[in-house]
Design a protein around this motif. Structure first.
Motif, PDB file in Angstrom:
ATOM      1  N   LEU A   1       0.886  -1.164   0.000  1.00 28.96           N
ATOM      2  CA  LEU A   1       0.000   0.000   0.000  1.00 28.96           C
ATOM      3  C   LEU A   1       0.924   1.213   0.000  1.00 28.96           C
ATOM      4  CD1 LEU A   1      -2.813   1.281   0.162  1.00 28.96           C
ATOM      5  CD2 LEU A   1      -2.641   1.120   2.659  1.00 28.96           C
ATOM      6  N   GLN A   2       0.943   1.938  -1.111  1.00 33.31           N
ATOM      7  CA  GLN A   2       1.866   3.060  -1.263  1.00 33.31           C
ATOM      8  C   GLN A   2       1.388   4.273  -0.482  1.00 33.31           C
ATOM      9  OE1 GLN A   2       2.987   3.903  -5.337  1.00 33.31           O
ATOM     10  NE2 GLN A   2       2.675   1.764  -5.884  1.00 33.31           N
ATOM     11  N   TRP A   3       2.336   4.908   0.223  1.00 29.11           N
ATOM     12  CA  TRP A   3       2.009   6.074   1.050  1.00 29.11           C
ATOM     13  C   TRP A   3       1.329   7.175   0.245  1.00 29.11           C
ATOM     14  CZ3 TRP A   3       1.631   5.468   5.903  1.00 29.11           C
ATOM     15  CH2 TRP A   3       2.543   4.740   6.656  1.00 29.11           C
ATOM     16  N   ASP A   4       1.883   7.518  -0.918  1.00 25.77           N
ATOM     17  CA  ASP A   4       1.362   8.666  -1.660  1.00 25.77           C
ATOM     18  C   ASP A   4      -0.087   8.446  -2.092  1.00 25.77           C
ATOM     19  OD1 ASP A   4       2.249   6.714  -3.508  1.00 25.77           O
ATOM     20  OD2 ASP A   4       2.781   8.217  -5.014  1.00 25.77           O
ATOM     21  N   ILE A   5      -0.402   7.264  -2.572  1.00 28.13           N
ATOM     22  CA  ILE A   5      -1.760   6.975  -3.009  1.00 28.13           C
ATOM     23  C   ILE A   5      -2.702   6.879  -1.807  1.00 28.13           C
ATOM     24  CG2 ILE A   5      -3.213   5.261  -4.165  1.00 28.13           C
ATOM     25  CD1 ILE A   5      -0.615   4.619  -5.845  1.00 28.13           C
ATOM     26  N   PHE A   6      -2.241   6.253  -0.748  1.00 28.00           N
ATOM     27  CA  PHE A   6      -3.010   6.126   0.493  1.00 28.00           C
ATOM     28  C   PHE A   6      -3.363   7.507   1.037  1.00 28.00           C
ATOM     29  CE2 PHE A   6      -2.559   4.316   5.107  1.00 28.00           C
ATOM     30  CZ  PHE A   6      -3.940   4.264   5.249  1.00 28.00           C
ATOM     31  N   TYR A   7      -2.390   8.399   1.093  1.00 25.63           N
ATOM     32  CA  TYR A   7      -2.614   9.742   1.614  1.00 25.63           C
ATOM     33  C   TYR A   7      -3.572  10.534   0.716  1.00 25.63           C
ATOM     34  CZ  TYR A   7      -1.749  14.561   3.033  1.00 25.63           C
ATOM     35  OH  TYR A   7      -1.899  15.859   3.437  1.00 25.63           O
ATOM     36  N   ARG A   8      -3.375  10.453  -0.598  1.00 25.45           N
ATOM     37  CA  ARG A   8      -4.265  11.167  -1.522  1.00 25.45           C
ATOM     38  C   ARG A   8      -5.711  10.689  -1.362  1.00 25.45           C
ATOM     39  NH1 ARG A   8      -3.781  10.420  -6.680  1.00 25.45           N
ATOM     40  NH2 ARG A   8      -2.192   8.810  -6.681  1.00 25.45           N
ATOM     41  N   ALA A   9      -5.902   9.389  -1.170  1.00 23.84           N
ATOM     42  CA  ALA A   9      -7.256   8.849  -0.964  1.00 23.84           C
ATOM     43  C   ALA A   9      -7.852   9.387   0.337  1.00 23.84           C
ATOM     44  CB  ALA A   9      -7.217   7.326  -0.956  1.00 23.84           C
ATOM     45  N   TYR A  10      -7.039   9.406   1.405  1.00 28.64           N
ATOM     46  CA  TYR A  10      -7.519   9.944   2.678  1.00 28.64           C
ATOM     47  C   TYR A  10      -7.949  11.401   2.511  1.00 28.64           C
ATOM     48  CZ  TYR A  10      -7.582  11.825   7.387  1.00 28.64           C
ATOM     49  OH  TYR A  10      -7.954  12.476   8.540  1.00 28.64           O
ATOM     50  N   ARG A  11      -7.113  12.199   1.860  1.00 29.24           N
ATOM     51  CA  ARG A  11      -7.436  13.624   1.652  1.00 29.24           C
ATOM     52  C   ARG A  11      -8.695  13.798   0.801  1.00 29.24           C
ATOM     53  NH1 ARG A  11      -3.871  17.989   3.107  1.00 29.24           N
ATOM     54  NH2 ARG A  11      -5.490  19.059   1.971  1.00 29.24           N
ATOM     55  N   GLN A  12      -8.815  12.994  -0.237  1.00 28.04           N
ATOM     56  CA  GLN A  12      -9.956  13.083  -1.149  1.00 28.04           C
ATOM     57  C   GLN A  12     -11.272  12.792  -0.428  1.00 28.04           C
ATOM     58  OE1 GLN A  12     -10.229  13.940  -4.399  1.00 28.04           O
ATOM     59  NE2 GLN A  12     -12.402  13.436  -4.520  1.00 28.04           N
ATOM     60  N   PHE A  13     -11.281  11.776   0.418  1.00 28.50           N
ATOM     61  CA  PHE A  13     -12.521  11.293   1.013  1.00 28.50           C
ATOM     62  C   PHE A  13     -12.725  11.681   2.480  1.00 28.50           C
ATOM     63  CE2 PHE A  13     -11.670   8.275  -2.476  1.00 28.50           C
ATOM     64  CZ  PHE A  13     -12.821   8.483  -3.221  1.00 28.50           C
ATOM     65  N   CYS A  14     -11.781  12.406   3.061  1.00 31.67           N
ATOM     66  CA  CYS A  14     -11.868  12.768   4.473  1.00 31.67           C
ATOM     67  C   CYS A  14     -13.195  13.477   4.767  1.00 31.67           C
ATOM     68  CB  CYS A  14     -10.692  13.668   4.847  1.00 31.67           C
ATOM     69  SG  CYS A  14     -10.530  13.857   6.618  1.00 31.67           S
ATOM     70  N   GLY A  15     -13.871  13.003   5.806  1.00 35.59           N
ATOM     71  CA  GLY A  15     -15.157  13.572   6.187  1.00 35.59           C
ATOM     72  C   GLY A  15     -16.341  12.862   5.547  1.00 35.59           C
ATOM     73  N   ASN A  16     -16.074  11.872   4.715  1.00 36.37           N
ATOM     74  CA  ASN A  16     -17.135  11.174   3.992  1.00 36.37           C
ATOM     75  C   ASN A  16     -17.067   9.662   4.204  1.00 36.37           C
ATOM     76  OD1 ASN A  16     -18.250  13.462   2.349  1.00 36.37           O
ATOM     77  ND2 ASN A  16     -16.122  13.515   1.690  1.00 36.37           N
ATOM     78  N   PHE A  17     -18.193   9.022   3.923  1.00 35.94           N
ATOM     79  CA  PHE A  17     -18.208   7.562   3.874  1.00 35.94           C
ATOM     80  C   PHE A  17     -17.634   7.156   2.523  1.00 35.94           C
ATOM     81  CE2 PHE A  17     -19.869   3.406   2.947  1.00 35.94           C
ATOM     82  CZ  PHE A  17     -19.732   2.745   4.158  1.00 35.94           C
ATOM     83  N   VAL A  18     -16.733   6.187   2.538  1.00 35.45           N
ATOM     84  CA  VAL A  18     -16.107   5.713   1.305  1.00 35.45           C
ATOM     85  C   VAL A  18     -16.150   4.191   1.303  1.00 35.45           C
ATOM     86  CG1 VAL A  18     -13.802   5.825   2.325  1.00 35.45           C
ATOM     87  CG2 VAL A  18     -14.010   5.816  -0.125  1.00 35.45           C
ATOM     88  N   ASP A  19     -16.395   3.613   0.141  1.00 36.11           N
ATOM     89  CA  ASP A  19     -16.383   2.156   0.063  1.00 36.11           C
ATOM     90  C   ASP A  19     -15.336   1.697  -0.944  1.00 36.11           C
ATOM     91  OD1 ASP A  19     -17.515   2.136  -2.560  1.00 36.11           O
ATOM     92  OD2 ASP A  19     -19.542   1.914  -1.781  1.00 36.11           O
ATOM     93  N   THR A  20     -15.191   0.389  -1.042  1.00 34.66           N
ATOM     94  CA  THR A  20     -14.145  -0.170  -1.909  1.00 34.66           C
ATOM     95  C   THR A  20     -14.330   0.270  -3.360  1.00 34.66           C
ATOM     96  OG1 THR A  20     -15.440  -2.217  -2.005  1.00 34.66           O
ATOM     97  CG2 THR A  20     -13.634  -2.151  -0.431  1.00 34.66           C
ATOM     98  N   GLY A  21     -15.558   0.411  -3.809  1.00 36.54           N
ATOM     99  CA  GLY A  21     -15.811   0.882  -5.172  1.00 36.54           C
ATOM    100  C   GLY A  21     -15.298   2.300  -5.392  1.00 36.54           C
ATOM    101  N   ASP A  22     -15.471   3.160  -4.393  1.00 34.08           N
ATOM    102  CA  ASP A  22     -14.984   4.541  -4.493  1.00 34.08           C
ATOM    103  C   ASP A  22     -13.458   4.565  -4.635  1.00 34.08           C
ATOM    104  OD1 ASP A  22     -17.593   5.615  -4.088  1.00 34.08           O
ATOM    105  OD2 ASP A  22     -17.323   5.452  -1.918  1.00 34.08           O
ATOM    106  N   LEU A  23     -12.779   3.744  -3.826  1.00 34.85           N
ATOM    107  CA  LEU A  23     -11.318   3.718  -3.892  1.00 34.85           C
ATOM    108  C   LEU A  23     -10.833   3.192  -5.238  1.00 34.85           C
ATOM    109  CD1 LEU A  23     -10.127   2.516  -0.368  1.00 34.85           C
ATOM    110  CD2 LEU A  23     -10.157   4.832  -1.296  1.00 34.85           C
ATOM    111  N   LYS A  24     -11.498   2.191  -5.774  1.00 32.91           N
ATOM    112  CA  LYS A  24     -11.107   1.631  -7.070  1.00 32.91           C
ATOM    113  C   LYS A  24     -11.257   2.661  -8.183  1.00 32.91           C
ATOM    114  CE  LYS A  24     -12.371  -3.053  -5.782  1.00 32.91           C
ATOM    115  NZ  LYS A  24     -13.275  -4.175  -6.068  1.00 32.91           N
ATOM    116  N   LYS A  25     -12.314   3.462  -8.112  1.00 32.35           N
ATOM    117  CA  LYS A  25     -12.504   4.528  -9.103  1.00 32.35           C
ATOM    118  C   LYS A  25     -11.451   5.615  -8.930  1.00 32.35           C
ATOM    119  CE  LYS A  25     -17.480   3.926  -9.494  1.00 32.35           C
ATOM    120  NZ  LYS A  25     -18.773   4.485  -9.086  1.00 32.35           N
TER     121      LYS A  25
END
Length: 123
Positions: free
Chosen positions: A49-73
């Protein structure tokens, strides 16, 4: 939350050798924490699990409900149907965030897992 604080928060809550129960069954074992990301083993597969992608996903979805489909997109590295991706990265990211207090409990909704990404509380 800035990248350095995010990474530090995750690293404070995990260690090499930690065995995390996957929400869908089985376990993920942390093998190595490195500059590129967190390496783990799921069954017989070694994954990253790469830090840069993990962090960008956290920033993108912070404050929201996110599911596996959202992360894949959001990024191909979360989707095993795309080159070099792996579905386990979704739930592993959720597990690390939950352990660090940056996500609520992981829930199953239909065929997907999801969680609410939380804002970091001041320390």
């Amino acid at each position: 939350m800035e990248f350095c604080a995010f990474r530090e928060r995750i690293e404070e809550n995990i260690a090499v050798g930690d065995v995390l129960p996957n929400p869908g069954g089985g376990t993920s074992t942390i093998v190595r924490i490195e500059d590129k990301g967190v390496r783990y083993r799921r069954g017989k597969c070694g994954l990253l699990l790469q830090w840069d992608i993990f962090y960008r996903a956290y920033r993108q979805f912070c404050g929201n409900f996110v599911d596996t489909g959202d992360l894949k997109k959001f990024d191909n590295s979360f989707d095993s149907k795309k080159q070099k991706g792996h579905n386990c990265n979704c739930t592993f990211a959720f597990m690390l965030l939950e352990r660090a207090g940056l996500a609520d409990g992981i829930v199953k909704r239909g065929r997907r897992f999801g969680t609410h990404f939380l804002q970091a509380a001041a320390r």
